[in-house]
Design an enzyme around this catalytic site. Structure first.
Site, PDB file in Angstrom:
ATOM      1  N   CYS A   1      -0.569  13.226  -6.210  1.00  0.00           N
ATOM      2  CA  CYS A   1      -0.529  14.016  -5.082  1.00  0.00           C
ATOM      3  C   CYS A   1      -0.010  15.186  -5.310  1.00  0.00           C
ATOM      4  O   CYS A   1       0.922  15.468  -6.063  1.00  0.00           O
ATOM      5  CB  CYS A   1       0.142  13.224  -3.814  1.00  0.00           C
ATOM      6  SG  CYS A   1      -0.149  13.636  -2.215  1.00  0.00           S
ATOM      7  N   THR A  38      -6.255   5.346 -10.826  1.00  0.00           N
ATOM      8  CA  THR A  38      -7.687   5.082 -11.166  1.00  0.00           C
ATOM      9  C   THR A  38      -7.954   6.372 -11.571  1.00  0.00           C
ATOM     10  O   THR A  38      -7.527   7.652 -11.668  1.00  0.00           O
ATOM     11  CB  THR A  38      -8.571   5.034  -9.779  1.00  0.00           C
ATOM     12  OG1 THR A  38      -7.952   5.910  -8.766  1.00  0.00           O
ATOM     13  CG2 THR A  38      -8.242   3.598  -9.080  1.00  0.00           C
ATOM     14  N   LYS A  76       0.865  -1.317  -0.099  1.00  0.00           N
ATOM     15  CA  LYS A  76       0.165  -0.049   0.017  1.00  0.00           C
ATOM     16  C   LYS A  76       0.955   1.146   0.085  1.00  0.00           C
ATOM     17  O   LYS A  76       2.191   1.169   0.280  1.00  0.00           O
ATOM     18  CB  LYS A  76      -0.769   0.138   1.312  1.00  0.00           C
ATOM     19  CG  LYS A  76      -2.025  -0.979   1.202  1.00  0.00           C
ATOM     20  CD  LYS A  76      -2.875  -0.613   2.492  1.00  0.00           C
ATOM     21  CE  LYS A  76      -2.369  -0.813   3.626  1.00  0.00           C
ATOM     22  NZ  LYS A  76      -3.290  -1.111   4.982  1.00  0.00           N
TER      23      LYS A  76
HETATM   24  O1  RRO Z   1      -5.763   5.715  -0.969  1.00  0.00           O
HETATM   25  C1  RRO Z   1      -6.637   6.168  -1.982  1.00  0.00           C
HETATM   26  O2  RRO Z   1      -7.718   6.599  -1.638  1.00  0.00           O
HETATM   27  C2  RRO Z   1      -5.906   5.807  -3.376  1.00  0.00           C
HETATM   28  C3  RRO Z   1      -4.843   6.219  -3.649  1.00  0.00           C
HETATM   29 BR1  RRO Z   1      -3.181   6.475  -2.364  1.00  0.00          BR
HETATM   30  C4  RRO Z   1      -4.284   5.900  -5.166  1.00  0.00           C
HETATM   31  O3  RRO Z   1      -3.345   5.878  -5.597  1.00  0.00           O
HETATM   32  N1  RRO Z   1      -5.142   5.503  -5.802  1.00  0.00           N
HETATM   33  C5  RRO Z   1      -6.683   5.160  -5.625  1.00  0.00           C
HETATM   34  O4  RRO Z   1      -7.406   4.867  -6.422  1.00  0.00           O
HETATM   35  N2  RRO Z   1      -6.992   5.243  -4.226  1.00  0.00           N
END
Ligand code: RRO
Length: 292
Positions: A130, A192, A45
């Site tokens: 980010c 995503t 993760k």
């Molecule tokens: O943690 C999330 O909500 C999340 C992340 Br960091 C990501 O890179 N891609 C995603 O679909 N969810």
């Protein structure tokens, strides 16, 4: 046996970051998990410099042929990960790739240096979906930000650096070229797609965060197209992902130029999907799996 940036893997199927909790799976399946681990490498993760609780519920929502998530990066932070999670992930019988994210170059550097220093870690994935707090720009949506980040991180380790590309740009191949110019060893795509849903019962956003990221079979043709354009203009290997749920799907991504494929949403439906897909690829006997 695929060679990925000098790492020898048993087969080309790995997991997409954040879609398979190997520590929980070990508790549920016991040593059986180690004997028949579904992936040829394990991607953690995403971890952040400090601990995070993640978003308020609701965090996931089912959509036609897919799902929305806005989990919000719950994790123990760099120190907690290195002390508590890494030793458990090191027991897995496959190479470990650690996914990291930060909001400025100094924190990113600290994470890459500290993670890369651990022998248990084979490679690092940079989650760049980010913002950079200094520029306000989402790093992975901006080629110059991406290249500048890689130029800072590249000298910190000889271990492979993989840049996880966002699909939420007009030209992902431009960001991929920038990552390569900055010294990335590989790219992985897609993360995503930005998306939202309204709960018909409340007429309010279905996810507490308001919007989320779409994954699952619904996104597969988009992922495949982005993979095609990225691999057409880069020399570095690509990990292809986005709605892969069968060997036939994986074969499409490999044919489109991926060196490895990653399984994400399908593992929620079938935790052994990785092994099934690897087996289907090897035997050439493709079963169309159920769709979400
Ligand atoms: O943690 C999330 O909500 C999340 C992340 Br960091 C990501 O890179 N891609 C995603 O679909 N969810």
């Amino acid at each position: 046996m695929p060679d990925f940036c000098g790492i020898q893997l048993e087969h080309p199927v790995i997991n997409a970051s954040g879609t398979y909790d190997a520590i929980v799976a070990r508790k549920v399946f016991g040593d059986e998990l180690l004997e028949d681990f579904p992936f040829s490498a394990f991607v953690s993760k995403t971890i952040t410099p400090e601990p995070r609780a993640g978003n308020e519920p609701r965090r996931i929502w089912e959509t036609p042929a897919g799902m929305l998530n806005s989990i919000g990066l719950p994790n123990k932070g760099l120190e907690g990960f290195l002390a508590e999670d890494l030793p458990q992930l090191a027991d897995l019988p496959v190479p470990l790739i650690v996914s990291v994210m930060a909001t400025n170059r100094e924190d990113f550097s600290r994470m890459v240096a500290d993670v890369a220093a651990r022998d248990e870690v084979a490679a690092i994935e940079l989650n760049v979906s980010c913002p950079n707090v200094h520029s306000g720009l989402i790093v992975g949506e901006n080629p110059a930000e991406t290249e500048a980040l890689l130029k800072v991180l590249r000298p910190l380790t000889e271990k492979p650096l993989i840049v996880k590309l966002t699909p939420n740009v007009a030209a992902p191949e431009v960001v991929a070229v920038a990552a390569e110019s900055g010294g990335a060893d590989a790219v992985s795509l897609i993360n995503t797609l930005k998306a939202s849903a309204i709960d018909p019962a409340t007429r309010a956003p279905a996810l507490a965060a308001g919007h989320g990221g779409l994954s699952g079979p619904a996104v597969r043709p988009i992922a495949l197209q982005q993979l095609r354009v990225v691999t057409a203009v880069t020399e570095i290997p690509a990990i292809g992902m986005g709605g892969i749920s069968s060997g036939a799907d994986a074969a499409e991504f490999l044919a489109a130029g991926a060196t490895l494929v990653a399984v994400g949403t399908e593992s929620f439906r079938d935790p052994k999907a990785g092994s099934r897909i690897a087996n289907e690829l090897e035997t050439g006997v493709y079963q169309r799996s159920l769709r979400i």
